[in-house]
Design an enzyme around this catalytic site. Structure first.
Site, short mmCIF file in Angstrom:
data_model
loop_
_atom_site.label_atom_id
_atom_site.label_comp_id
_atom_site.label_asym_id
_atom_site.label_seq_id
_atom_site.Cartn_x
_atom_site.Cartn_y
_atom_site.Cartn_z
N GLU A 32 -25.00 24.17 -18.76
CA GLU A 32 -24.85 24.37 -17.33
C GLU A 32 -24.16 25.87 -16.81
O GLU A 32 -23.16 26.16 -17.50
CB GLU A 32 -24.31 23.37 -16.67
N GLU A 36 -33.68 13.13 -11.65
CA GLU A 36 -32.97 13.51 -12.96
C GLU A 36 -31.34 13.39 -12.41
O GLU A 36 -31.11 13.88 -11.31
CB GLU A 36 -33.35 14.96 -13.41
#
Length: 265
Positions: A60, A49
């Site tokens: 995030e 990824e």
């Protein structure tokens, strides 16, 4: 069958669990991205990824936010990220690469232009955090028509309707976000994850990867007992942050090898 689908089929045939490490493209430096990708595969990764740096990565936590900031200091763009994948593909034509990021850079390039460029580079799928499945039927169809998988996020708060939409539009695998909140946050309740995945599997026939909050080999092993793959990102980036640049590639491989060993025990 896409490369991602083939990878999960091969894992299932061997009764193995998938290991999906995440790194932010361009972090800690652009010239380390492709060597890091190869090192993660050498350490036992099944799918990679690759995060596309973005200035406002809302899902995030602080670790990946810092990684995005470092990459953006090098002006790493979506175009550069596709270049890293092309470079990786010169010597690895089998390991699937999934781009994870946000809609803005794709919209700037144009969805169709992005899909064609991603296919040419050797990308296998996308996770676009702020593209809900019900809003990107056309994008998902274009990806599938070009042998790439649109991968969608599910979370502890996903409704049955959202789960059904992921079943309808997604392919490759589904990414279950194991915690409410941002990447790298608190500890995982494996029993809760197991119950949620059981509910998801009633509708979604794709393999399920679990990410957010996987910190070490023990957590990865526990999560793997209830899922098809584990996604691990913040911990790898912490390793990179805490390691001198000249040892970064080696450190990433050593770390992921430990996770692989735990999954295979």
């Amino acid at each position: 069958m896409s490369r991602i689908q083939s990878t999960f089929a091969a894992l299932a045939a061997k009764n193995k669990k998938g290991l999906i490490p995440f790194i932010t493209a361009g972090d800690p430096a652009p010239d380390l991205t492709v060597p890091l990708m190869h090192a993660l595969v050498a350490g036992g990764a099944d799918i990679l990824e690759l995060g596309v740096p973005f200035s406002d990565p809302m899902a995030e936590g602080p670790v990946i936010q810092r990684a995005c900031e470092r990459a953006l200091k090098f002006n790493v763009s979506l175009h550069d990220v596709l270049g890293f994948v092309s470079e990786f593909r010169k010597t690895d034509t089998t390991t699937p690469v999934v781009l994870m990021g946000y809609a803005n850079p794709i919209e700037r390039m144009g969805q169709t232009a992005f899909v064609l460029a991603a296919k040419a580079a050797g990308v296998d799928g996308t996770i676009v955090v702020d593209y809900p499945p019900e809003e990107c039927e056309e994008f998902a169809a274009t990806l599938k028509a070009n042998d790439m998988d649109p991968i969608f996020l599910l979370s502890p708060t996903s409704t049955e309707e959202r789960i059904q939409q992921v079943a309808k539009f997604g392919s490759g695998f589904s990414y279950y976000v194991s915690l409410k909140g941002v990447t790298g946050s608190a500890n995982i309740d494996t029993q809760d994850v197991a119950q949620r995945i059981e509910a998801i599997r009633k509708h979604v026939k794709l393999p399920i990867g679990v990410g957010f909050g996987i910190r070490d080999a023990a957590t990865a092993k526990a999560v793997a007992t209830v899922s098809d793959a584990v996604v691990i990102g913040s911990r790898i980036i912490q390793e990179l942050e805490n390691t001198p640049r000249e040892r970064a590639v080696e450190a990433a491989q050593t770390f992921i090898s430990g996770i692989r060993k735990a999954l295979d025990e």
